[in-house]
Design a protein around this motif. Structure first.
Motif, PDB file in Angstrom:
ATOM      1  N   ALA A  13       0.887  -1.176   0.000  1.00  0.00           N
ATOM      2  CA  ALA A  13       0.000   0.000   0.000  1.00  0.00           C
ATOM      3  C   ALA A  13       0.919   1.218   0.000  1.00  0.00           C
ATOM      4  O   ALA A  13       2.138   1.079   0.130  1.00  0.00           O
ATOM      5  CB  ALA A  13      -0.918   0.008   1.227  1.00  0.00           C
TER       6      ALA A  13
ATOM      7  N   VAL B 134      -0.544   5.166   3.761  1.00  0.00           N
ATOM      8  CA  VAL B 134      -1.416   4.171   4.409  1.00  0.00           C
ATOM      9  C   VAL B 134      -0.625   3.383   5.450  1.00  0.00           C
ATOM     10  O   VAL B 134      -1.095   3.145   6.569  1.00  0.00           O
ATOM     11  CB  VAL B 134      -2.027   3.226   3.358  1.00  0.00           C
ATOM     12  CG1 VAL B 134      -2.672   2.008   4.025  1.00  0.00           C
ATOM     13  CG2 VAL B 134      -3.051   3.965   2.504  1.00  0.00           C
TER      14      VAL B 134
ATOM     15  N   ARG C  79      -3.389  -7.851   4.572  1.00  0.00           N
ATOM     16  CA  ARG C  79      -3.712  -6.936   3.478  1.00  0.00           C
ATOM     17  C   ARG C  79      -4.794  -7.595   2.631  1.00  0.00           C
ATOM     18  O   ARG C  79      -4.632  -8.716   2.164  1.00  0.00           O
ATOM     19  CB  ARG C  79      -2.461  -6.690   2.632  1.00  0.00           C
ATOM     20  CG  ARG C  79      -2.703  -5.891   1.344  1.00  0.00           C
ATOM     21  CD  ARG C  79      -3.005  -4.434   1.660  1.00  0.00           C
ATOM     22  NE  ARG C  79      -2.846  -3.616   0.468  1.00  0.00           N
ATOM     23  CZ  ARG C  79      -3.860  -3.203  -0.294  1.00  0.00           C
ATOM     24  NH1 ARG C  79      -5.104  -3.538   0.008  1.00  0.00           N
ATOM     25  NH2 ARG C  79      -3.611  -2.449  -1.357  1.00  0.00           N
TER      26      ARG C  79
ATOM     27  N   VAL D 240      -7.748   1.430   2.368  1.00  0.00           N
ATOM     28  CA  VAL D 240      -6.834   1.683   1.254  1.00  0.00           C
ATOM     29  C   VAL D 240      -7.680   2.064   0.042  1.00  0.00           C
ATOM     30  O   VAL D 240      -8.567   1.308  -0.347  1.00  0.00           O
ATOM     31  CB  VAL D 240      -5.997   0.431   0.920  1.00  0.00           C
ATOM     32  CG1 VAL D 240      -5.098   0.707  -0.281  1.00  0.00           C
ATOM     33  CG2 VAL D 240      -5.166  -0.009   2.115  1.00  0.00           C
TER      34      VAL D 240
ATOM     35  N   GLU E  74      -7.748   1.926  -3.392  1.00  0.00           N
ATOM     36  CA  GLU E  74      -6.931   1.161  -4.336  1.00  0.00           C
ATOM     37  C   GLU E  74      -6.589   1.949  -5.602  1.00  0.00           C
ATOM     38  O   GLU E  74      -5.519   1.813  -6.157  1.00  0.00           O
ATOM     39  CB  GLU E  74      -7.645  -0.142  -4.731  1.00  0.00           C
ATOM     40  CG  GLU E  74      -7.994  -1.044  -3.563  1.00  0.00           C
ATOM     41  CD  GLU E  74      -6.779  -1.740  -2.966  1.00  0.00           C
ATOM     42  OE1 GLU E  74      -5.672  -1.550  -3.488  1.00  0.00           O
ATOM     43  OE2 GLU E  74      -6.953  -2.452  -1.957  1.00  0.00           O
TER      44      GLU E  74
ATOM     45  N   LEU F 192      -3.454   4.621  -5.425  1.00  0.00           N
ATOM     46  CA  LEU F 192      -2.090   4.281  -5.051  1.00  0.00           C
ATOM     47  C   LEU F 192      -1.114   4.959  -5.984  1.00  0.00           C
ATOM     48  O   LEU F 192      -1.252   4.882  -7.199  1.00  0.00           O
ATOM     49  CB  LEU F 192      -1.891   2.762  -5.131  1.00  0.00           C
ATOM     50  CG  LEU F 192      -2.423   1.978  -3.948  1.00  0.00           C
ATOM     51  CD1 LEU F 192      -2.292   0.493  -4.222  1.00  0.00           C
ATOM     52  CD2 LEU F 192      -1.665   2.329  -2.688  1.00  0.00           C
TER      53      LEU F 192
END
Lengths: 114, 184
Positions: free
Chosen positions: B47, B51, B93, B166, B168, B171
């Motif tokens: 991540a 994060v 995760r 997170v 996604e 990122l």
């Protein structure tokens, strides 16, 4: 614990050469800085640019140092990394303790303290 | 440009990389520190650094709390025969977040730890620096960086769980030096 002292004309800059101020060292950190501050002159600057991680015990130590400053002397922080800055911002201690950009050091001679 | 390659290895999300970590240790600040450093190594690249820093902060506050309140004297007045509380830590995760579970055999968590927290009104205390609190920020920070915080007590153990969300799609992909050169 590695602390580097930079004497200034009106005080001292204390560079914290530790990657973490966490529960494992918070008490020792507080005691060491407080003993240095006692002879530090009017203006004490804590340089945290090497500190990558700080938790609430580290924050508590810095608040305790701030509170122990005698009246009429200034205490400020410089060089906060993003993780350290987050802790000050979330707890709003950034509105209580003076935080300045890292370029304000005015570092001169260095004295290393183990 | 080995530096660029290194940066890529650390920060670029590998979609197949979903690390899992389990550790069992006695509550002690030095062990907590070692565990968090190990966690950063295990989860590097899974991540964004932002994060992972939130994860590290939430875990630090949770584990410090066990250390501080892992009272060696039991309710019965007897000193714990086996030292500080034994912590089990799981970190997983998964898509959308990093889930954490912490169990320990210390004293029960007071109910108000999980109650929504507000900071004391700074305008009331900033005039008088001696009134500034030096502690009590831990649960406030946990509630700020973690979501789905839940707790229960079962027998002699505390169970605390939370997730660090997170996003996604957001990122950051740090371009490698090689990729930059390829574009030129």
């Amino acid at each position: 614990m590695q602390l580097n002292l930079f004497p200034q004309s009106d005080g001292v800059t204390i560079q914290v050469d530790e990657r973490r101020i966490d529960a494992a060292i918070a008490l020792a950190f507080k005691d060491r800085i407080r003993s240095l501050v006692a002879h530090g002159g009017d203006r004490v600057v804590l340089d945290l640019s090497a500190v990558e991680f700080m938790d609430s015990s580290g924050l508590g130590a810095i608040i305790a140092i701030y509170k122990s400053m005698p009246a009429g002397r200034s205490f400020s922080l410089i060089g906060l990394t993003p993780n350290v800055e987050r802790v000050f911002r979330l707890t709003r201690m950034d509105s209580v303790i003076a935080i300045r950009p890292a370029s304000d050091t005015g570092q001169t001679a260095e004295r290393r303290v183990e | 440009m080995t530096g660029g390659t290194e940066q890529c290895r650390l920060y670029k999300m590998d979609p197949d990389r979903q690390p899992v970590m389990h550790r069992q240790f006695r509550a002690d600040p030095s062990t907590v520190r070692d565990t968090l450093i190990f966690m950063r190594e295990q989860f590097a690249g899974s991540a964004s650094p932002e994060v992972l820093s939130r994860l590290e902060l939430a875990l630090a506050e949770t584990l410090n709390n066990v250390c501080q309140h892992g009272d060696p004297v039991l309710d019965s007045g007897r000193v714990r025969p086996d030292g500080p509380p034994l912590i089990h830590l799981w970190i997983v995760r998964h898509v959308g977040g990093i889930a954490c579970a912490v169990t320990d055999d210390g004293i029960p968590l007071p109910a108000d730890c999980l109650a929504p927290r507000a900071l004391r009104e700074l305008s009331l205390i900033s005039e008088d620096s001696l009134a500034l609190p030096e502690g009590g920020f831990g649960w406030f920070l946990i509630q700020n960086v973690a979501s789905s915080l839940s707790y229960f007590r079962e027998g002699p153990r505390n169970f605390l769980a939370f997730t660090i969300p997170v996003a996604e799609t957001q990122l950051p992909i740090v371009p490698t030096a090689a990729a930059e050169q390829a574009q030129v």
